[in-house]
Design an enzyme around this catalytic site. Structure first.
Site, mmCIF file in Angstrom:
data_model
loop_
_atom_site.group_PDB
_atom_site.id
_atom_site.type_symbol
_atom_site.label_atom_id
_atom_site.label_comp_id
_atom_site.label_asym_id
_atom_site.label_seq_id
_atom_site.Cartn_x
_atom_site.Cartn_y
_atom_site.Cartn_z
ATOM 1 N N ASP A 148 -4.876 -2.814 4.541
ATOM 2 C CA ASP A 148 -5.441 -2.343 5.794
ATOM 3 C C ASP A 148 -6.961 -2.339 5.826
ATOM 4 O O ASP A 148 -7.553 -2.399 6.869
ATOM 5 C CB ASP A 148 -4.890 -0.947 6.152
ATOM 6 C CG ASP A 148 -4.987 0.013 4.975
ATOM 7 O OD1 ASP A 148 -5.687 -0.324 4.003
ATOM 8 O OD2 ASP A 148 -4.366 1.078 5.025
ATOM 9 N N ASP A 166 -9.471 -5.407 1.582
ATOM 10 C CA ASP A 166 -8.173 -6.012 1.311
ATOM 11 C C ASP A 166 -8.112 -7.457 1.799
ATOM 12 O O ASP A 166 -7.206 -8.202 1.436
ATOM 13 C CB ASP A 166 -7.057 -5.224 2.022
ATOM 14 C CG ASP A 166 -6.906 -3.830 1.437
ATOM 15 O OD1 ASP A 166 -7.353 -3.634 0.297
ATOM 16 O OD2 ASP A 166 -6.352 -2.962 2.119
ATOM 17 N N ASP A 191 0.836 -1.193 0.000
ATOM 18 C CA ASP A 191 0.000 0.000 0.000
ATOM 19 C C ASP A 191 0.864 1.232 0.000
ATOM 20 O O ASP A 191 1.938 1.217 0.581
ATOM 21 C CB ASP A 191 -0.759 0.044 1.335
ATOM 22 C CG ASP A 191 -2.114 -0.532 1.213
ATOM 23 O OD1 ASP A 191 -2.499 -0.854 0.084
ATOM 24 O OD2 ASP A 191 -2.780 -0.652 2.247
#
Ligand code: ADP
Ligand code: MG
Length: 885
Positions: free
Chosen positions: A619, A623, A337
C-alpha cells in the site's frame, strides 16, 4: 488582479512559479485556509471537473477494420474472388455473407469488452485532502478547483498543478513528466525566476507526479486539461502490448495455421493427382483451411478475460492489467501485508505503560500528569483529523487517528492543543525510520514530541527505566499488541533546532510511556488463509511490526506457529538469509517481520528464484518497486497510496485479503474457460480434417463441399465458443494445485482430449459417408446426410467441452444459458436451411427423412459417451495416483 482558468480575455495564465506565495493566493482569490464550500461549488460549476482529457477510445469502425485485417478473412475474400472470377456468383455471395457475420460477431464482442474495461477504469477514483471552510476533509480529486488548498503527504498522487505554501521534507517523483528518475526536492516557497524550466520549479507540484516523501500544503493553480500534463496528455497514452496469454495464443494459432496449411497442401496434391478440377480443388482447400484454423479463438479469449474482469470486480478485485487474470490462476505464493489487509487497520489503544506507574488497561483512563504528557505528545506529533462527534469522518494514518482518540479519552483537546502550540517543523512518519517527530512552540522555546516503534524510540531516551520499558514492550508484543513508545524533549528559546538539525535533535529524549494498540483481525481472514492453503497457494505475511506481534497474529490466522518460521528485516540485512541455503530458508519462512519496505523486493526476488509465481500486496510508496517486481502486484483501493495503485496489476476495492482468494478462483476459471474454447475449436477442426483426409486418402469424393464446410463452421463455432467463455467456475477449482506457470496451452492432456474427440467424430462421419456411397446413394445425398451428422456431432460435443474433468451431466444447463441458446439456434438453422430458397441451392441440402434422422441423433450422441468414458478413466487414474502418493 484576479485570474480564473477560463479567462474570457484570452490572457495567458500567470507564471505561478515566478509569483510570491501572497501574490498567488491573491490572484486566485483564496487564502491559506482555503475556499469556502460555496465558492468551491461555484467554481466547479463554472470551470468544470478536474479531469484529464480521456484517452482516445477505439471506434467500432476501427475495431471492424482490425477484424477484417486478418489472414483468415484475406483467405476467404480470395476464395470469394476465385468463385466470382469463375462465374460462380452464388458461392461468392455466400462467402461474403460468412465474412460479414464473422466480423460482425467479432467486432461487437470486442467493442463490448472495451466498454467493459473503460467502465472498470472509471471505478478507480483517486482522492485527496482539502482545506475548506477551515477544516481538512477528504475529497474526490475530480471535485478540485483552482484556489483549493490541499494537504498532501508521501504516497499521494498530485491531483492538479499546485503552488507550495508549506513543505516539510518534501520530495516528488516527476519521472512521468520530466523524465528525471530520481525524486526531486520540493522545498522552495519563494518566487523563482520566470525562465525556470518545468523540472526546476521546486516551488510547484505537477498533476500526475507522486509525492515520495514528506508533507506539504499547496494551492491548486490549474486543473484538468489546463495542467502541464493535461496539455501533453495525448502523447502519454501509449497503447500497451496485449497480455502474454494472448501473445502465446497468437503463436499457437500460427502453429495451427501452419499445420492446417500442410494438411491442406497434402489433400490438394492427392486430389489433383486423382484428376480433380483445379478450380474446385483450390476452393475446397481454402474451405478446409478455414475449418481447421480456430479463427474464433482471439475473440473468445478476449471475452473470457473480459468476463473474468467483470466477475472479479463484483468480488472487489479490479483488474488493471489483463495479464493478471491468467496470472492469478498460476499464483503459488501470496506475500501479504498484515496491517489493513489481514487486519482491519482499526487501530485502538488498549494498554498504557507509564514509567514509574506500570501497566494500565485503558478501560479506566488514567487522568494523572504522566498520562496527560503522553497524550499531548501523541496528539502534537500527528497529522490526522478526528472529531469524536463524527468518528467515521476521521482522516489520516490509522495509528495517528488512534493517538487522537486516545487524547480525547484522556480528556485532552487536540485541536486546542495544536492551536496553542503551533508546529515549527517535523519529521513525518516513514516506515524505514519507524518513528515520527514534531517540534512545536512551547513557552518561549519549543517542545519535541516523538512516537514510534518501541525498540527504536526507547534507546533514544535517557533515564533508568529504558531496560524495563523494552522488556515490557517485548511482553506486550508477544501478546499481539502493536507497541509504540512516546517520548518528548524541551528546548529553550536559544537552542531550538532548525530544520537541518532536527534529525540529530531526536536524542536524549524523556520516555513518556508505551501504548499497546490492538488491530483486530478481519473476520474473513482466517478462512481465506485456509482456502489458499487448500488451493495450494502459500500465504506469507509481511509486516513492519515487531516479530513477537507478528507471530501472535500469524498464529491466530494459521499462517505460522513457531518462531523459526519468522525471518526479520535484520536477518535479511545481515545476509544470513542468503546463499543457496538462505534462499531456501527465505522461501520456507512464513512471516517476515520488522521488514523495511525496501526489503520487500528482495523477498519477492527470493521467492521467484525458488520457482514461485508471486502475488504481493502493498500500500505504501515504498512498496511500489516490489509491486512492480512481483508477478502480480496487488494494491489497496481504500487505504493504500495512489503510487501503489498506479503500479499494481490488481486493486482490491475492499482492501480485504479474502478478495484475493476470489480473484484466484476467477483467474483459474478464466484460464479453464479458455482451454474449453480451444478444446471445442481445435477438436471440431480436427474432426473435419480427419474426415476429409480419410475420404481423400481412400479415393472417395470430398465428403463436404467447400460451401458446406464454411456453413458447418459457422453453425458449430459461431456462438458456441463465445458461450463457453461465459462458463461459471467449476466446483472444486479451489481444491486443485495451481497450474505450472510455464505450462504450454497445448499440454498432453489437451492433446489427448483433442485427439480422442477429433478422431472419433472424424472416423465415424467418414464411415457414414462411405457407407452411404456404398449403399448406392449419390455423392450429393451422402454429403447432405454427412453435413447434418457433423452439425449434430459438434453441437453435442460443445457440452463435453464445458469441463475437462467433470461429467457433462453434472453441470446444470442453467449455468450457461447463452450456450443452450447458441446450440438451439444452430440446430434450428440447420433444420431450416433446406427450406430457405437461396440457401438451399448454395448449400445443396435437402430435408432429411425422419427415419434417417432417428439414426443420426444416437450416432451423434455417442460422442458424449466416448468423452464421458475418457473423463472417467482419467478421474480413476488420478484417484489411484493420489492414493499411492
Ligand atoms: P506495517 O507493515 O505492519 O503496516 P509499518 O511499516 O507501517 O508496519 O510500521 C512499522 C512500525 O512503525 C510499527 O510497528 C510502529 O511501531 C511504527 N509506526 C507505524 N505507524 C506509525 C505512525 N503513524 N507514527 C509513528 N510510528 C508509527
Ligand atoms: Mg503501516
Amino acid at each position: 488582479m484576479s485570474y480564473m482558468p477560463v479567462d474570457r480575455t484570452g490572457a495567458a495564465p500567470p507564471l505561478w512559479h515566478a509569483l510570491s506565495e501572497r501574490q498567488v493566493l491573491e490572484t486566485l482569490s483564496t487564502s491559506a485556509t482555503g475556499l469556502s464550500a460555496g465558492e468551491a461549488d461555484r467554481r466547479l460549476a463554472a470551470f468544470g471537473p478536474n479531469l484529464l482529457p480521456e484517452p482516445p477510445v477505439r471506434t467500432i469502425g476501427a475495431i471492424l477494420l482490425a477484424q477484417i485485417w486478418s489472414p483468415l478473412i484475406a483467405l476467404l475474400l480470395a476464395a470469394a474472388a476465385v468463385a466470382a472470377a469463375m462465374g460462380d456468383l452464388e458461392d461468392a455471395v455466400f462467402i461474403l455473407i460468412v465474412v460479414l457475420i464473422n466480423t460482425a460477431i467479432g467486432a461487437t464482442q470486442e467493442y463490448r469488452a472495451q466498454a467493459n474495461t473503460q467502465a472498470l477504469r472509471a471505478r478507480i477514483r483517486t482522492g485527496t485532502r482539502v482545506r475548506r471552510d477551515g477544516t481538512i476533509a477528504p475529497i474526490e480529486s475530480r471535485a478540485l478547483v483552482v484556489g483549493d488548498m490541499l494537504v498532501l503527504e508521501a504516497g499521494d498522487r498530485v491531483p492538479a498543478d499546485l503552488r507550495l505554501i508549506a513543505a516539510s521534507q518534501l520530495q516528488a517523483d516527476e519521472a512521468m513528466l520530466t523524465g528525471e528518475s530520481l525524486p526531486v526536492d520540493k522545498l522552495e516557497l519563494r518566487a523563482l525566476p520566470e525562465g525556470a524550466r518545468l523540472a526546476d520549479r521546486t516551488n510547484m507540484l505537477h498533476a500526475g507526479t507522486m509525492i515520495q516523501r514528506g508533507r506539504c500544503e499547496a494551492v491548486v493553480v490549474a486543473t484538468g486539461g489546463s495542467t502541464a500534463i493535461g496539455q501533453i496528455a495525448r502523447a502519454l497514452q501509449a497503447p500497451s502490448a496485449g497480455p502474454p496469454l494472448l501473445r502465446r495464443l497468437d503463436r499457437f494459432s500460427r502453429l495451427l495455421a501452419l499445420v492446417a496449411l500442410s494438411l491442406v497442401a497434402l489433400v490438394v496434391a492427392i486430389q489433383l493427382a486423382g484428376g480433380a478440377p483445379l478450380r474446385e480443388t483450390v476452393f475446397f482447400a481454402i474451405a478446409l483451411a478455414v475449418s481447421i484454423i480456430p479463427e474464433g479463438l482471439p475473440v473468445a479469449v478476449t471475452i473470457a478475460l473480459a468476463v473474468a474482469t467483470r466477475r472479479m470486480a463484483r468480488r472487489h478485485v479490479i483488474v488493471r492489467q489483463l495479464a493478471a487474470v491468467e496470472g492469478l490462476g498460476a499464483c503459488t505464493v501470496i506475500a501479504t501485508d498484515k496491517t489493513g489487509t489481514l487486519t482491519l487497520n482499526k487501530v485502538a489503544a488498549r494498554r498504557l505503560w507509564l514509567p514509574g506507574e506500570g501497566d494500565v488497561l485503558l478501560a479506566s483512563a488514567p487522568s494523572d500528569e504522566m498520562a496527560r504528557a503522553l497524550g499531548e505528545a501523541g496528539a502534537l506529533c500527528n497529522d490526522a483529523t478526528f472529531d469524536p462527534a463524527h468518528p467515521d469522518q476521521a482522516s489520516g494514518d490509522a495509528v495517528d487517528i488512534a493517538f487522537l482518540r486516545l487524547a480525547h479519552d484522556l480528556s485532552l483537546d487536540p485541536a486546542a492543543l495544536a492551536a496553542a502550540h503551533p508546529r515549527l517543523r517535523d519529521l513525518p512518519f516513514d516506515a524505514a525510520r519507524k518513528f515520527a517527530a514534531a517540534l512545536n512552540t512551547a513557552g518561549g522555546g519549543a517542545r519535541l514530541s516523538v512516537k514510534g516503534a518501541a525498540e527504536v524510540v526507547v534507546p533514544l531516551c535517557t533515564g533508568a527505566e529504558s531496560a524495563q520499558a523494552l522488556a515490557v514492550a517485548e511482553r506486550m508484543a508477544a501478546d499481539g499488541y502493536r507497541v509504540l513508545a512516546v517520548a518528548g524533549r524541551r528546548f529553550d528559546a536559544h537552542d531550538v533546532p532548525d530544520a537541518a538539525a532536527l534529525p540529530a535533535a531526536v536524542d536524549r529524549l524523556t520516555l513518556l510511556g508505551l501504548v499497546g494498540f490492538i488491530d483486530p483481525l478481519r473476520p474473513e481472514a482466517k478462512a481465506a488463509v485456509a482456502a489458499c492453503t487448500a488451493a495450494g497457494v502459500a500465504v506469507k505475511m509481511i509486516t513492519g511490526d515487531h516479530a513477537a506481534t507478528a507471530l501472535a497474529i500469524a498464529r491466530d490466522l494459521g499462517i505460522a506457529d513457531r518462531p523459526d518460521q519468522i525471518v526479520t528485516g535484520r536477518d535479511l540485512e545481515a545476509g544470513t538469509a542468503y546463499g543457496p541455503p538462505g534462499i531456501e530458508r527465505l522461501a520456507r519462512a512464513r512471516v517476515f517481520a520488522r521488514v523495511e519496505p525496501g526489503q520487500k523486493v528482495e523477498i519477492v526476488q527470493a521467492l521467484q528464484d525458488a520457482g514461485h509465481v508471486v502475488a504481493m500486496t502493498g500500500d505504501g510508496v515504498n512498496d511500489a518497486p516490489a509491486l512492480r517486481r512481483a508477478d502480480l502486484g496487488i494494491a489497496m483501493g481504500r487505504g493504500g497510496t495512489d503510487v501503489a495503485r498506479e503500479v499494481a496489476d490488481l486493486v482490491l476495492t475492499d482492501d480485504n485479503f479474502a478478495s484475493v482468494v476470489a480473484g484466484i478462483e476467477e483467474g483459474r476459471a478464466a484460464y479453464a474457460n479458455i482451454r474449453k474454447v480451444i478444446l471445442l475449436l481445435v477438436g471440431t477442426g480436427a474432426a473435419e480434417a480427419a474426415m476429409v483426409l480419410l475420404a481423400v486418402l481412400s479415393g472417395l469424393p470430398a465428403p463436404l463441399t467447400a460451401v458446406q464446410l464454411l456453413w458447418l463452421n459457422l453453425v458449430t463455432n459461431g456462438g458456441q465458443d463465445v458461450a463457453l467463455a461465459f462458463e461459471k467456475a467449476e466446483p472444486g477449482l479451489l481444491h486443485r494445485p495451481p497450474r505450472p506457470g510455464d505450462e504450454p496451452i497445448l499440454d498432453r492432456l489437451m492433446l489427448r482430449q483433442i485427439a480422442v474427440a477429433g478422431l472419433y467424430m472424424g472416423v465415424v462421419a467418414y464411415a457414414v459417408f462411405a457407407a452411404l456411397l456404398g449403399a448406392g446413394r449419390s455423392a450429393e445425398e451422402a454429403r447432405n446426410v454427412t453435413l447434418m451428422l457433423m452439425v449434430l456431432f459438434q453441437n453435442m460435443h460443445v457440452f463435453n467441452c464445458r469441463s475437462e474433468t467433470l461429467s457433462a451431466f453434472r453441470l446444470p444447463l442453467a449455468n450457461n444459458l447463452p450456450l443452450a441458446f447458441a446450440v438451439a439456434a444452430a440446430l434450428l438453422a440447420s433444420l431450416a436451411a433446406p427450406f430457405v430458397p437461396g440457401l438451399r441451392d448454395v448449400l445443396d441440402v435437402a430435408p432429411i427423412a425422419p427415419d434417417l434422422m432417428l439414426l443420426l441423433v444416437p450416432i451423434a450422441a455417442s460422442i458424449i459417451l466416448v468423452i464421458e468414458g475418457d473423463k472417467f478413466l482419467r478421474r480413476r487414474a488420478a484417484a489411484r495416483k493420489a492414493q499411492t502418493c
